[in-house]
Design a protein around this motif. Structure first.
Motif, mmCIF file in Angstrom:
data_model
loop_
_atom_site.group_PDB
_atom_site.id
_atom_site.type_symbol
_atom_site.label_atom_id
_atom_site.label_comp_id
_atom_site.label_asym_id
_atom_site.label_seq_id
_atom_site.Cartn_x
_atom_site.Cartn_y
_atom_site.Cartn_z
ATOM 1 N N ASN A 441 0.823 -1.209 0.000
ATOM 2 C CA ASN A 441 0.000 0.000 0.000
ATOM 3 C C ASN A 441 0.858 1.260 0.000
ATOM 4 O O ASN A 441 0.506 2.270 -0.631
ATOM 5 N N SER A 442 1.972 1.210 0.719
ATOM 6 C CA SER A 442 2.859 2.377 0.741
ATOM 7 C C SER A 442 3.486 2.599 -0.636
ATOM 8 O O SER A 442 3.653 3.738 -1.076
ATOM 9 N N ARG A 446 2.806 5.911 -3.035
ATOM 10 C CA ARG A 446 3.853 6.673 -3.721
ATOM 11 C C ARG A 446 3.621 6.670 -5.231
ATOM 12 O O ARG A 446 3.819 7.688 -5.902
ATOM 13 N N SER A 447 3.155 5.543 -5.777
ATOM 14 C CA SER A 447 2.864 5.461 -7.210
ATOM 15 C C SER A 447 1.726 6.406 -7.587
ATOM 16 O O SER A 447 1.730 7.006 -8.656
ATOM 17 N N GLN A 448 0.743 6.509 -6.698
ATOM 18 C CA GLN A 448 -0.362 7.440 -6.933
ATOM 19 C C GLN A 448 0.150 8.874 -6.996
ATOM 20 O O GLN A 448 -0.299 9.678 -7.823
ATOM 21 N N GLN A 453 1.652 13.478 -10.495
ATOM 22 C CA GLN A 453 2.712 14.310 -11.076
ATOM 23 C C GLN A 453 2.793 14.085 -12.585
ATOM 24 O O GLN A 453 2.973 15.034 -13.359
ATOM 25 N N LEU A 454 2.641 12.820 -13.010
ATOM 26 C CA LEU A 454 2.676 12.497 -14.439
ATOM 27 C C LEU A 454 1.590 13.235 -15.204
ATOM 28 O O LEU A 454 1.836 13.810 -16.271
ATOM 29 N N GLY A 683 -2.511 -1.912 -9.015
ATOM 30 C CA GLY A 683 -2.420 -0.490 -8.705
ATOM 31 C C GLY A 683 -2.436 0.385 -9.937
ATOM 32 O O GLY A 683 -2.680 -0.059 -11.062
ATOM 33 N N ILE A 684 -2.161 1.648 -9.718
ATOM 34 C CA ILE A 684 -2.241 2.647 -10.785
ATOM 35 C C ILE A 684 -1.236 2.359 -11.890
ATOM 36 O O ILE A 684 -1.504 2.588 -13.075
ATOM 37 N N LYS A 685 -0.068 1.806 -11.538
ATOM 38 C CA LYS A 685 0.934 1.519 -12.570
ATOM 39 C C LYS A 685 0.413 0.442 -13.526
ATOM 40 O O LYS A 685 0.496 0.590 -14.750
#
Length: 891
Positions: A441-442, A446-448, A453-454, A683-685
């Motif tokens: 989750n951490s 960070r990916s979120q 930012q992307l 996740g988002i990635k």
């Protein structure tokens, strides 16, 4: 005559005496007091006046100052104990009756010798002490109210010298136990705030390193809505483990309580029953002067396994009240979090919902336990009423048995507590899962952040490119050329791709930083799950296995016994059985129908009465052991376990001999809460990869659909093989059922690849044309071979065998199959479509590129009960228009 004269003299003397006394004391009004005292010439007169003492003060030389006498020649001095006179006067304001005695008539000096209506010095001292005690009591009550009303953040413990596998999970286990104890035993409102915890730890360390000051403490208090925080440290020593805990006021930085546990040799003893956390809970309660009931103190210090029925019932009632308060807190926290869309709020909400669900189960378990204990208490009360009717010999024998059993039970408990069942191991596995999930989750959090930012950079870069001025070579007739416009578009796309690939690389770097930790945890979890199948034993001398007794059943020659297995207050297993008379007495019960000797029946009756008294009172004359194992279910069933309950043994406490054994052979499923999902986080990635380039990230496409990575990789590999095998034909999932259908008819190329021949009457160099001249038997033969090609379970069986080589059927030239043909409806291999499936295809056109393709074949009933099939049966001849295949899938 003499007598009358004597009486007259006595009366005159009394009158004269009274006159003298009155002359020595004068009552003067406040208005005339100063003037009267100034004119006084007598040294033995006492003046009394009711006056205001506002502004009254006494100097160090005992001289008295009073505004009433300012400007006069009168001098006032103290003639009484003036200790704390200002406070004594202030306590009772208004006018006071004051006595003035002449100190020196010539100098007009008067002493104040009495002030009526005020406290004496001793009364004043007593009042002050009472007020101090009352103030301390109020402050204590206010502090206790704050400690239970305002939120406390239980911070993840710091680790010192803890290495190896324990480093990854022990902090979370201790944090959960501390949080639970603060709630359950100290009635504190614990706060779940994942976002602020790291900031609190950082600020706390900075505060301590700079010798904590008020400014840093106030800054610390701004980070979270919690008023207090519980900081702890787990330190590994040469001999074991020690936990220290500091209870801190976040807004002032005051360390309100600090405690250190004794040294524990095994890590399990830190969080286990009566372990380090329970020890610290008592110490913190005492230092914060929080109420801790005698029952709860006993539970924390020595466990509840030795409690009497009355004590167990009282504990159950206390637990019920605690659970009600905790449930109200959860509801309040959820209401607060429901109005926020912050990522951490969503995460905290999920945690609280899971804890609330677990608490609800605890409540149900507690209610059931109370019912059992209440019934046993009734029987114990009824037994107490019979006490007077029992013989001395019977009571002596019973009490001796109870005493011996109690002494022996204390020894047995020490040994049995260290031999608790598999539940403790499952809790460790779940703690490790929780640690792994939190790491993931951490990484996702960070990916979120990187994705946010992307998106900003994509937009900014696109605007920059589009808003650039066109150069001279890019202009024609004052306008940008088409080539220049296309160049800009390509630059936008290139920028989009570069930024996105950088995002993927950054996410990979974040994940890689924790990968070794993740892999270590996952390896431990897998190894721990394998060990669960080892048989474990749990004892009623410990905290998990609870037993209560019902009435004696004469027809069964034994006592109704109710056994319940708990884990962290949640009921896992319950059962009832009979503990036989022979198990307690060592002799068989007499046959009531055949036994004619009244002495034998009387002895039997007395023994039953004695054992009934011992059991219902809760005397530990016997104890129980339950053997069981557990299996962890697959990852697609998060935190699900299957418990296999094998045997129950009844053991005589004093002799430690097994006196009765019952075989169970019961299997029960159980989902631990909160459930920890070990499946890789989509996740988002991964979602962005699936959207960005489905061809490049084929595995991620399936993961977004909810598949595990292993299964997703298998399906992606399937797609590659399928593409190589079938070309442009695809299997398309139906939105109306659990199957997928080939988007085209089976081509001549495919059929030839599988079967080794092309039976079509009109063969074509264009192998994508449908195969024709195929019988129903040829088709099911083809389906089974195709299933084997892709490693799927074949659908059709002839004589119970799915291997087509055993069917004895010659493809194309065969004249039918005469053994029984069966269809495995659960197989995932290829088969022919049913009538309903083809009707759906015809009515929706969902699978069909060209609806004209549907105008083929006629229905031919399958005499083997497969419903109508859209291919000619052998009895009807050969199909000349082609056929499709379908495959059953699981959603």
């Amino acid at each position: 005559m003499i007598s009358i004269l004597k009486k007259t003299c006595i009366v005159l003397f009394m009158i004269l005496s009274a006159g003298v006394v009155f002359a020595q004391s004068k009552v003067v009004s406040e208005k005339k007091l100063v003037q009267t005292l100034e004119k006084n010439k007598k040294a033995d007169v006492v003046f009394v006046s009711e006056i205001s003492l506002d502004g009254f003060s006494v100097a160090s030389d005992d001289s008295v100052s009073l505004p009433l006498f300012s400007g006069s020649a009168i001098k006032l001095v103290s003639g009484m104990d003036m200790t704390n006179i200002s406070e004594r006067l202030a306590y009772k304001k208004g006018k006071h009756k004051v006595t003035f005695t002449v100190k020196d008539a010539s100098s007009k000096t008067y002493a104040i010798t009495a002030i009526d209506g005020i406290e004496s010095v001793s009364e004043y001292t007593t009042r002050l002490e009472n007020e101090r005690i009352a103030a301390e009591k109020r402050a204590k009550e206010q502090r206790q109210a704050n400690l239970t009303r305002l939120a406390i953040q239980v911070v993840l413990p710091e680790l010192e010298n803890v290495t190896g596998s324990e480093k990854n999970w022990i902090a979370g286990q201790i944090q959960d136990k501390l949080k639970s104890n603060m709630q359950e035993y100290l009635s504190m409102k614990t706060l779940v705030d994942a976002k602020s915890e790291a900031a609190i730890v950082k600020a706390q360390k900075e505060s301590e390193s700079s010798a904590r000051d008020e400014a840093s403490a106030i800054e610390l208090g701004k980070i979270t809505t919690a008023k207090f925080a519980l900081f702890s440290k787990i330190r590994k020593t040469g001999k074991g483990y020690i936990i220290t805990a500091d209870f801190t006021d976040l807004t002032t930085g005051e360390q309100m309580a600090s405690a250190t546990s004794k040294e524990y040799s095994e890590v399990e003893y830190l969080y286990g029953s009566t372990g380090a956390v329970d020890e610290l809970t008592i110490a913190i309660a005492d230092k914060l002067q929080l109420p801790l009931s005698a029952i709860n103190r006993s539970v924390l210090s020595s466990g509840s396994s030795g409690f009497s029925v009355d004590e167990q019932l009282a504990l159950a009632k206390e637990n019920e009240e605690k659970f009600k308060k905790m449930m109200a807190q959860y509801d309040s926290d959820l209401a607060r979090l429901s109005v926020s869309n912050d990522i951490s709020s969503v995460e905290n909400k999920k945690k609280i919902e899971a804890e609330k669900a677990l608490l609800a189960e605890k409540q149900k378990s507690e209610q059931k336990r109370q019912q059992e204990l209440a019934e046993q208490k009734k029987r114990a009360d009824a037994d107490a009423k019979l006490e007077a009717e029992r013989s001395i010999a019977l009571k002596t024998q019973r009490d001796k048995m109870a005493k011996d059993a109690a002494a022996k039970a204390a020894e047995v408990r020490k040994m049995k507590i260290a031999k608790q069942g598999v539940l403790g191991q499952i809790n460790i596995i779940e703690s490790k899962k929780k640690a792994l999930v939190e790491i993931r989750n951490s990484v996702e959090a960070r990916s979120q952040e990187l994705f946010a930012q992307l998106e900003k950079e994509r937009k900014s870069e696109e605007q920059r490119i589009r808003n650039k001025s066109y150069s001279t070579v890019e202009m024609e007739n004052g306008k940008p050329t088409q080539a220049a416009k296309e160049r800009r578009e390509k630059q936008v796309i290139k920028s989009y791709e570069d930024l996105t690939n950088k995002f993927f690389a950054d996410c990979d770097a974040v994940a890689q930083s924790t990968m070794s930790q993740q892999n270590a945890l996952l390896t431990e979890i897998r190894n721990d799950q394998k060990t669960l199948t080892t048989k474990r034993t749990v004892s009623s001398m410990g905290e998990e296995l609870k037993v209560s007794f019902g009435s004696y059943e004469g027809s069964m020659n034994g006592w109704n016994t109710y056994l319940s297995l708990y884990s962290d207050g949640v009921l896992l297993y319950t059962d009832s059985f009979i503990v036989g008379y022979e198990a307690l007495n060592g002799k068989k019960a007499p046959d009531m129908a055949a036994e004619l000797d009244d002495n034998v029946i009387e002895e039997y009756t007395n023994n039953v009465d004695m054992y009934n008294s011992l059991l219902t009172r809760g005397d530990p004359i016997i104890y129980f052991e339950l053997d069981y194992t557990a299996n962890a279910e697959d990852d697609d069933k998060p935190s699900e376990y299957k418990f296999n309950f094998n045997k129950i043994r009844v053991i005589n406490t004093v002799s430690e001999k097994t006196v009765q054994t019952s075989t169970l052979s019961k299997v029960l499923p159980r989902t631990m809460k909160p459930a920890q999902d070990l499946r890789e986080l989509v996740g988002i990635k991964i979602k962005e990869q699936a959207r960005f380039d489905p061809q490049k990230y084929a595995v991620e496409v399936y993961m977004v659909k909810g598949k595990l990575r292993a299964e997703a990789a298998k399906l992606a590999a399937w797609d590659i093989k399928w593409a190589n095998f079938f070309g442009s034909s695809k299997m398309i999932a139906s939105p109306y059922g659990d199957y997928e259908m080939l988007s085209t008819k089976v081509t001549q190329e495919t059929y030839t690849t599988v079967m080794g021949e092309n039976p079509s009457k009109t063969k074509s160099k264009y192998y994508y044309l449908p195969v024709t001249n195929v019988s129903w038997y040829d088709a099911i033969y083809f389906c089974n071979k195709l299933s084997k090609e892709f490693g799927l379970t074949p659908v059709y069986a002839v004589g119970g065998n799915t291997d087509v080589a055993s069917w004895g059927y010659r493809v194309h030239n065969g004249d039918g199959i005469y053994s029984d043909i069966t269809w495995n409806t659960k197989a995932d291999g290829f088969r022919l479509p049913t009538e309903d499936e083809m009707e759906v295809a015809k009515s929706t056109g969902y699978y069909i590129r060209d609806l004209a393709e549907l105008m083929w074949g006629r229905r031919c009933y399958d005499w083997n009960h497969f419903e109508w099939s859209y291919i000619y049966h052998a009895d009807c001849g050969y199909d000349n228009v082609g056929f499709r295949v379908v495959r059953t899938i699981s959603k």
